[in-house]
Scaffold this active site. Structure first.
Site, PDB file in Angstrom:
ATOM      1  N   ARG A 293      -7.924  18.080   2.629  1.00 45.20           N
ATOM      2  CA  ARG A 293      -6.729  17.690   3.388  1.00 45.20           C
ATOM      3  C   ARG A 293      -5.487  17.735   2.494  1.00 45.20           C
ATOM      4  O   ARG A 293      -5.475  17.162   1.415  1.00 45.20           O
ATOM      5  CB  ARG A 293      -6.905  16.282   3.973  1.00 45.20           C
ATOM      6  CG  ARG A 293      -7.834  16.258   5.170  1.00 45.20           C
ATOM      7  CD  ARG A 293      -7.989  14.859   5.716  1.00 45.20           C
ATOM      8  NE  ARG A 293      -8.725  14.001   4.816  1.00 45.20           N
ATOM      9  CZ  ARG A 293      -8.985  12.703   5.035  1.00 45.20           C
ATOM     10  NH1 ARG A 293      -8.542  12.126   6.137  1.00 45.20           N
ATOM     11  NH2 ARG A 293      -9.679  11.986   4.176  1.00 45.20           N
TER      12      ARG A 293
ATOM     13  N   ASN B 124       1.283   3.979  -3.319  1.00 48.75           N
ATOM     14  CA  ASN B 124       1.094   5.430  -3.245  1.00 48.75           C
ATOM     15  C   ASN B 124       2.384   6.174  -3.581  1.00 48.75           C
ATOM     16  O   ASN B 124       2.360   7.214  -4.234  1.00 48.75           O
ATOM     17  CB  ASN B 124       0.576   5.828  -1.860  1.00 48.75           C
ATOM     18  CG  ASN B 124      -0.939   5.674  -1.784  1.00 48.75           C
ATOM     19  OD1 ASN B 124      -1.598   5.466  -2.792  1.00 48.75           O
ATOM     20  ND2 ASN B 124      -1.482   5.769  -0.583  1.00 48.75           N
TER      21      ASN B 124
ATOM     22  N   LYS C 167       0.838  -1.204   0.000  1.00 47.93           N
ATOM     23  CA  LYS C 167       0.000   0.000   0.000  1.00 47.93           C
ATOM     24  C   LYS C 167       0.873   1.255   0.000  1.00 47.93           C
ATOM     25  O   LYS C 167       0.666   2.181  -0.792  1.00 47.93           O
ATOM     26  CB  LYS C 167      -0.931  -0.037   1.219  1.00 47.93           C
ATOM     27  CG  LYS C 167      -1.683   1.225   1.487  1.00 47.93           C
ATOM     28  CD  LYS C 167      -2.753   1.525   0.449  1.00 47.93           C
ATOM     29  CE  LYS C 167      -3.201   2.955   0.569  1.00 47.93           C
ATOM     30  NZ  LYS C 167      -4.490   3.254   0.093  1.00 47.93           N
TER      31      LYS C 167
ATOM     32  N   CYS D 128      -3.177  11.057   1.596  1.00 50.93           N
ATOM     33  CA  CYS D 128      -2.351   9.842   1.502  1.00 50.93           C
ATOM     34  C   CYS D 128      -0.916  10.044   1.032  1.00 50.93           C
ATOM     35  O   CYS D 128       0.024   9.606   1.698  1.00 50.93           O
ATOM     36  CB  CYS D 128      -3.015   8.850   0.562  1.00 50.93           C
ATOM     37  SG  CYS D 128      -4.531   8.193   1.236  1.00 50.93           S
TER      38      CYS D 128
END
Ligand code: UDX
Ligand code: ADP
Length: 453
Positions: free
Chosen positions: A341, A219, A215, A271
């Site tokens: 965000r 990203n 993960k 993220c």
């Protein structure tokens, strides 16, 4: 079967809504300590804006999909518990500004350990550093109730703005588990849920650590592509190469691929930056400073791109924006979300306020309160900002327009009449490379895009 998801956020809410819709025989309850958020999930105005989500939630809510603040009771009654709480970058102590703050995950693990009366499968949905499952396992083992819970990693790859579609047709579902018979059974149970609508060849199973690390790595790779094209955009501006043409040309190579090569004012969202910082922290922790330095450059370029944008604005406006009205079109970190965000708009607007500009902000979905809190402002301290109901209103009497989010509605505005109501020279900065600059120039704008001559 009953499933509980702790955390009713951008990930937990939509993911559970999809599971409830596809598995009518499973009762799904999403729990959160935030009463306001739960009330919103139970109302007509959901707490997050996401295309297709209202309809998806409406299909199952009250039937087999529930939102509640009864955390303990739902933990007790559920066979499978997803942990989908926030894991922000640490803002204090050791690992400050780099490591993931795991206190919310830890507190969930403690609660599950205290409350449970039978064996559970605990699913890490939140993005966590590699080997977090070890911490969760050790907390679960610490209460000597003779129970044997299984921890499974099942990271979410949905992107905001396309969450429903991403959940419906995922490129893959990743499930990592302990290398044991019990571990395989737990992974199998989670796989069975997804197999209700995802084809088996898209369900990848791995060991726990591969899943956790994949993960972060996914990203990091995505963000790296954006920083790569953004770095090239700087060179395009100097050389009259057109960054969109360069992106199309390199993306035509099937080994490179065309997606995620859109130059911009930098990536935002909850993220990318957080996960790369976390990756770098992990590399340093495992004494791999060269690897950490390599990935840090992705963030360095992202910051550079935002600052470069502000410098361009100042350069084009006689080096001062003091008392000039600047229209800000879009504040969300990307289109089709109300999430601000880590939006690049935050840093850009803060810099312009430092330069004493007057900002007129319009975003179709981000509420005024989110804009203010993301910049650390209140209504009292935001005297240089006005919030507008429409894009033309924000642009009226302004000296320049900045497109900071690529909302579709900005493509179709009547820029000719907007131009007529602006101060001259009227300057247009397309930070998202959304529009045809030549058309804007033909109207009279001094039009500038990212990486376009
Ligand atoms: C990302 C990942 O895509 C997703 O798989 C993961 O689960 C969570 O993080 P998200 O942050 O929701 O999803 O949105 P994404 O579409 O990845 O966009 C992130 C940022 O990159 C946005 O600010 C977007 O504008 C920017 N971006 C994206 C670019 O600047 N150029 C591009 O070509 C693509
Ligand atoms: P994401 O984008 O990863 O979904 P969000 O911040 O949108 O993250 O959502 C995380 C949610 O988790 C928040 O609504 C927060 O209130 C909730 N949460 C955090 N800790 C706990 C906890 N211990 N118990 C229940 N809910 C929690």
């Amino acid at each position: 079967m009953k499933i509980c998801c702790i955390g009713a956020g951008y990930v937990g809410g939509p993911t559970m809504a999809m599971i409830a819709e596809k598995c009518p025989n499973i009762e799904v309850c999403v729990v959160d300590i935030n009463q306001e958020r739960i009330d919103a999930w139970n109302s007509e105005k959901l707490p997050i804006y996401e295309p297709g989500l209202d309809a998806l939630v409406a299909k199952s809510r009250g039937k087999n999909l529930f939102f509640s603040t009864e955390v303990d009771q739902n933990i007790k009654e559920s066979e499978i518990i997803f942990i989908s709480v926030n894991t922000p970058t640490k803002e204090y102590g050791s690992g400050l500004g780099q490591a993931a703050d795991l206190r919310f995950v830890e507190s969930c693990a403690r609660r599950i350990s205290e409350i449970s009366e039978d064996n559970k499968i605990i699913v890490e949905k939140s993005t966590v550093p590699v080997r977090t499952a070890e911490m969760v396992q050790s907390i679960l083992k610490s209460t000597s109730k003779g129970l044997h819970h299984q921890v499974v990693s099942n990271p979410e790859f949905l992107a905001e703005g396309t969450a429903v579609q991403d959940l419906l047709c995922p490129d893959r579902v990743l499930i990592g588990g302990e290398d044991s018979t019990e571990g395989n059974v737990a992974v199998g149970k989670i796989a069975e849920i997804y197999a209700k609508w995802v084809s088996k060849d898209r369900i990848i199973t791995t060991n726990l650590w591969s899943s956790e690390l994949s993960k972060l790595t996914a990203n990091a790779f995505l963000a790296q592509r954006i920083s790569s094209i953004n770095a090239i955009s700087a060179l395009c501006e100097e050389t009259e190469a057109n960054v969109d043409e360069v992106a199309a040309a390199i993306g035509a190579d099937s080994r490179i691929g065309s997606k995620f090569l859109k130059s911009s004012i930098g990536f935002g969202g909850s993220c990318f930056q957080k996960d790369i910082l976390n990756l770098c922290y992990l590399c340093r922790y495992f004494r791999l400073p060269e690897v950490a330095k390599y990935w840090e450059q992705v963030i360095v370029i992202n910051e550079y791109q935002k600052e470069r944008f502000v410098t361009r604005i100042l350069d084009s406006m006689y080096n001062t924006v003091s008392a000039k009205k600047i229209a800000i079109l879009g504040f969300a970190f990307k289109k089709d979300t109300n999430d601000a965000r880590e939006s690049p708009a935050i840093g850009i607007c803060k810099r312009l306020l430092e330069e004493k500009a007057e900002l007129a902000i319009y975003d179709p979905q981000v509420p005024k309160e989110s804009v203010l809190s993301s910049m650390g402002l209140t209504e009292d301290t935001a005297e240089s900002i006005v919030f507008c109901e429409t894009a033309p209103e924000a642009c009226c009497h302004s000296h320049c327009i900045l497109i900071l989010t690529e909302w579709e509605e900005f493509r179709n505005l009547d820029y000719e009449s907007i131009y007529k109501k602006m101060k001259k020279p009227a300057i247009f900065f397309d930070g998202r490379n959304l529009l045809d600059l030549n058309e804007l120039r033909s109207i009279g704008f001094i039009a500038k895009g990212i990486g376009k001559a």
